[in-house]
Design a protein around this motif. Structure first.
Motif, PDB file in Angstrom:
ATOM      1  N   MET A 125       0.820  -1.191   0.000  1.00 53.66           N
ATOM      2  CA  MET A 125       0.000   0.000   0.000  1.00 53.66           C
ATOM      3  C   MET A 125       0.862   1.253   0.000  1.00 53.66           C
ATOM      4  SD  MET A 125      -3.237   0.939   2.162  1.00 53.66           S
ATOM      5  CE  MET A 125      -3.562   2.519   2.799  1.00 53.66           C
ATOM      6  N   PHE A 126       1.963   1.230   0.770  1.00 53.96           N
ATOM      7  CA  PHE A 126       2.856   2.384   0.842  1.00 53.96           C
ATOM      8  C   PHE A 126       3.350   2.754  -0.552  1.00 53.96           C
ATOM      9  CE2 PHE A 126       7.083   4.273   1.355  1.00 53.96           C
ATOM     10  CZ  PHE A 126       6.794   5.310   2.227  1.00 53.96           C
ATOM     11  N   SER A 127       3.808   1.763  -1.308  1.00 56.65           N
ATOM     12  CA  SER A 127       4.315   2.013  -2.662  1.00 56.65           C
ATOM     13  C   SER A 127       3.231   2.604  -3.551  1.00 56.65           C
ATOM     14  CB  SER A 127       4.843   0.733  -3.286  1.00 56.65           C
ATOM     15  OG  SER A 127       5.936   0.268  -2.566  1.00 56.65           O
ATOM     16  N   PHE A 128       2.026   2.081  -3.445  1.00 56.88           N
ATOM     17  CA  PHE A 128       0.915   2.596  -4.245  1.00 56.88           C
ATOM     18  C   PHE A 128       0.667   4.066  -3.932  1.00 56.88           C
ATOM     19  CE2 PHE A 128      -3.552   3.731  -4.602  1.00 56.88           C
ATOM     20  CZ  PHE A 128      -3.778   3.488  -5.954  1.00 56.88           C
ATOM     21  N   VAL A 129       0.603   4.400  -2.652  1.00 55.50           N
ATOM     22  CA  VAL A 129       0.340   5.778  -2.246  1.00 55.50           C
ATOM     23  C   VAL A 129       1.465   6.693  -2.722  1.00 55.50           C
ATOM     24  CG1 VAL A 129       0.102   7.331  -0.268  1.00 55.50           C
ATOM     25  CG2 VAL A 129      -1.135   5.163  -0.308  1.00 55.50           C
ATOM     26  N   VAL A 130       2.720   6.251  -2.567  1.00 52.38           N
ATOM     27  CA  VAL A 130       3.862   7.069  -2.984  1.00 52.38           C
ATOM     28  C   VAL A 130       3.836   7.305  -4.492  1.00 52.38           C
ATOM     29  CG1 VAL A 130       6.373   7.100  -3.193  1.00 52.38           C
ATOM     30  CG2 VAL A 130       5.318   6.466  -1.026  1.00 52.38           C
ATOM     31  N   LYS A 131       3.490   6.270  -5.262  1.00 51.36           N
ATOM     32  CA  LYS A 131       3.509   6.389  -6.724  1.00 51.36           C
ATOM     33  C   LYS A 131       2.275   7.075  -7.291  1.00 51.36           C
ATOM     34  CE  LYS A 131       6.475   2.436  -7.426  1.00 51.36           C
ATOM     35  NZ  LYS A 131       6.575   1.041  -7.799  1.00 51.36           N
ATOM     36  N   ARG A 132       1.119   6.780  -6.740  1.00 54.11           N
ATOM     37  CA  ARG A 132      -0.128   7.257  -7.346  1.00 54.11           C
ATOM     38  C   ARG A 132      -0.753   8.466  -6.654  1.00 54.11           C
ATOM     39  NH1 ARG A 132       1.324   4.689 -11.402  1.00 54.11           N
ATOM     40  NH2 ARG A 132       0.839   2.492 -11.612  1.00 54.11           N
ATOM     41  N   ALA A 133      -0.413   8.686  -5.408  1.00 53.22           N
ATOM     42  CA  ALA A 133      -1.056   9.776  -4.670  1.00 53.22           C
ATOM     43  C   ALA A 133      -0.036  10.667  -3.973  1.00 53.22           C
ATOM     44  CB  ALA A 133      -2.040   9.196  -3.662  1.00 53.22           C
ATOM     45  N   SER A 134       1.138  10.788  -4.574  1.00 55.38           N
ATOM     46  CA  SER A 134       2.202  11.566  -3.930  1.00 55.38           C
ATOM     47  C   SER A 134       1.844  13.035  -3.774  1.00 55.38           C
ATOM     48  CB  SER A 134       3.517  11.422  -4.698  1.00 55.38           C
ATOM     49  OG  SER A 134       3.385  11.953  -5.996  1.00 55.38           O
ATOM     50  N   PHE A 135       0.917  13.533  -4.577  1.00 55.25           N
ATOM     51  CA  PHE A 135       0.490  14.926  -4.457  1.00 55.25           C
ATOM     52  C   PHE A 135      -0.115  15.214  -3.074  1.00 55.25           C
ATOM     53  CE2 PHE A 135      -3.129  12.583  -5.991  1.00 55.25           C
ATOM     54  CZ  PHE A 135      -4.196  13.106  -5.286  1.00 55.25           C
ATOM     55  N   LEU A 136      -0.598  14.178  -2.403  1.00 54.09           N
ATOM     56  CA  LEU A 136      -1.203  14.367  -1.079  1.00 54.09           C
ATOM     57  C   LEU A 136      -0.186  14.776  -0.025  1.00 54.09           C
ATOM     58  CD1 LEU A 136      -3.624  11.306  -1.022  1.00 54.09           C
ATOM     59  CD2 LEU A 136      -4.233  13.710  -1.341  1.00 54.09           C
ATOM     60  N   LYS A 137       1.105  14.480  -0.262  1.00 58.09           N
ATOM     61  CA  LYS A 137       2.133  14.798   0.730  1.00 58.09           C
ATOM     62  C   LYS A 137       2.249  16.298   0.981  1.00 58.09           C
ATOM     63  CE  LYS A 137       6.260  15.004  -2.211  1.00 58.09           C
ATOM     64  NZ  LYS A 137       5.602  15.366  -3.427  1.00 58.09           N
ATOM     65  N   ASP A 138       1.805  17.108   0.021  1.00 61.03           N
ATOM     66  CA  ASP A 138       1.902  18.554   0.154  1.00 61.03           C
ATOM     67  C   ASP A 138       0.740  19.170   0.933  1.00 61.03           C
ATOM     68  OD1 ASP A 138       4.332  18.641  -1.256  1.00 61.03           O
ATOM     69  OD2 ASP A 138       3.249  18.515  -3.158  1.00 61.03           O
ATOM     70  N   ILE A 139      -0.245  18.357   1.242  1.00 60.09           N
ATOM     71  CA  ILE A 139      -1.363  18.830   2.061  1.00 60.09           C
ATOM     72  C   ILE A 139      -0.948  18.671   3.519  1.00 60.09           C
ATOM     73  CG2 ILE A 139      -3.784  18.489   2.678  1.00 60.09           C
ATOM     74  CD1 ILE A 139      -4.163  17.290  -0.155  1.00 60.09           C
ATOM     75  N   PRO A 140      -0.985  19.768   4.286  1.00 58.42           N
ATOM     76  CA  PRO A 140      -0.513  19.700   5.676  1.00 58.42           C
ATOM     77  C   PRO A 140      -1.115  18.530   6.450  1.00 58.42           C
ATOM     78  CG  PRO A 140      -1.023  21.957   5.084  1.00 58.42           C
ATOM     79  CD  PRO A 140      -1.482  21.094   3.936  1.00 58.42           C
ATOM     80  N   LEU A 141      -0.265  17.817   7.150  1.00 60.20           N
ATOM     81  CA  LEU A 141      -0.584  16.706   8.043  1.00 60.20           C
ATOM     82  C   LEU A 141      -1.006  15.404   7.373  1.00 60.20           C
ATOM     83  CD1 LEU A 141      -2.422  18.557  10.948  1.00 60.20           C
ATOM     84  CD2 LEU A 141      -0.044  17.835  10.866  1.00 60.20           C
ATOM     85  N   VAL A 142      -1.280  15.384   6.082  1.00 58.04           N
ATOM     86  CA  VAL A 142      -1.744  14.153   5.438  1.00 58.04           C
ATOM     87  C   VAL A 142      -0.689  13.060   5.543  1.00 58.04           C
ATOM     88  CG1 VAL A 142      -2.380  13.087   3.230  1.00 58.04           C
ATOM     89  CG2 VAL A 142      -3.423  15.240   3.929  1.00 58.04           C
ATOM     90  N   ALA A 143       0.566  13.368   5.240  1.00 51.56           N
ATOM     91  CA  ALA A 143       1.626  12.357   5.298  1.00 51.56           C
ATOM     92  C   ALA A 143       1.822  11.847   6.721  1.00 51.56           C
ATOM     93  CB  ALA A 143       2.936  12.927   4.750  1.00 51.56           C
ATOM     94  N   ILE A 144       1.728  12.737   7.682  1.00 52.73           N
ATOM     95  CA  ILE A 144       1.909  12.333   9.084  1.00 52.73           C
ATOM     96  C   ILE A 144       0.747  11.449   9.538  1.00 52.73           C
ATOM     97  CG2 ILE A 144       2.034  13.213  11.454  1.00 52.73           C
ATOM     98  CD1 ILE A 144       3.637  15.593  10.220  1.00 52.73           C
ATOM     99  N   ILE A 145      -0.453  11.781   9.120  1.00 57.45           N
ATOM    100  CA  ILE A 145      -1.614  10.951   9.459  1.00 57.45           C
ATOM    101  C   ILE A 145      -1.493   9.583   8.790  1.00 57.45           C
ATOM    102  CG2 ILE A 145      -4.118  10.691   9.133  1.00 57.45           C
ATOM    103  CD1 ILE A 145      -4.244  13.803   9.486  1.00 57.45           C
TER     104      ILE A 145
END
Length: 121
Positions: free
Chosen positions: A1-21
């Protein structure tokens, strides 16, 4: 799942707190599926904390960040993915010897990535 999120939804990392959550949810999942991994991460954090002039904090993309004299040199995500910064020459040399693999995202940098599979790696 981590790889999928990193590859397909990496734009979410720029939204405050999303990556930490997301990383917190991975930690929660690991608590039930691989609790020994969390013990290994805790031991790694304790070992780094004992190093002179080293500090530990929350990484901007989730996980724990390790700093030496205020500069990041590594971070570990809650799924056991450890990223370490090397100088590019050392990285190239170790990659040619097939001792390490490139960073899972930042291919043209000094970063490398590997998963913690047991207490020694």
């Amino acid at each position: 799942m981590f790889s999928f999120v990193v590859k397909r939804a990496s734009f979410l990392k720029d939204i405050p707190l999303v990556a930490i959550i997301f990383d917190s949810l991975m930690r929660f999942w690991m608590f039930f599926t691989k609790p020994e991994l969390l013990d290994w991460i805790d031991e790694l954090e304790e070992d780094v904390a004992r190093m002179p002039e080293t500090t530990i904090g929350i990484h901007k993309y989730g996980g724990t960040q390790f700093n030496y004299k205020g500069r990041e040199f590594a971070h570990v995500h809650s799924n056991g993915l450890l990223d370490i910064l090397l100088n590019k020459e050392l990285k190239q040399s170790l990659m040619l010897e097939r001792k390490i693999k490139d960073h899972h995202v930042l291919k043209n940098s000094g970063w490398i990535s590997f998963h913690l599979h047991n207490k020694q790696t």
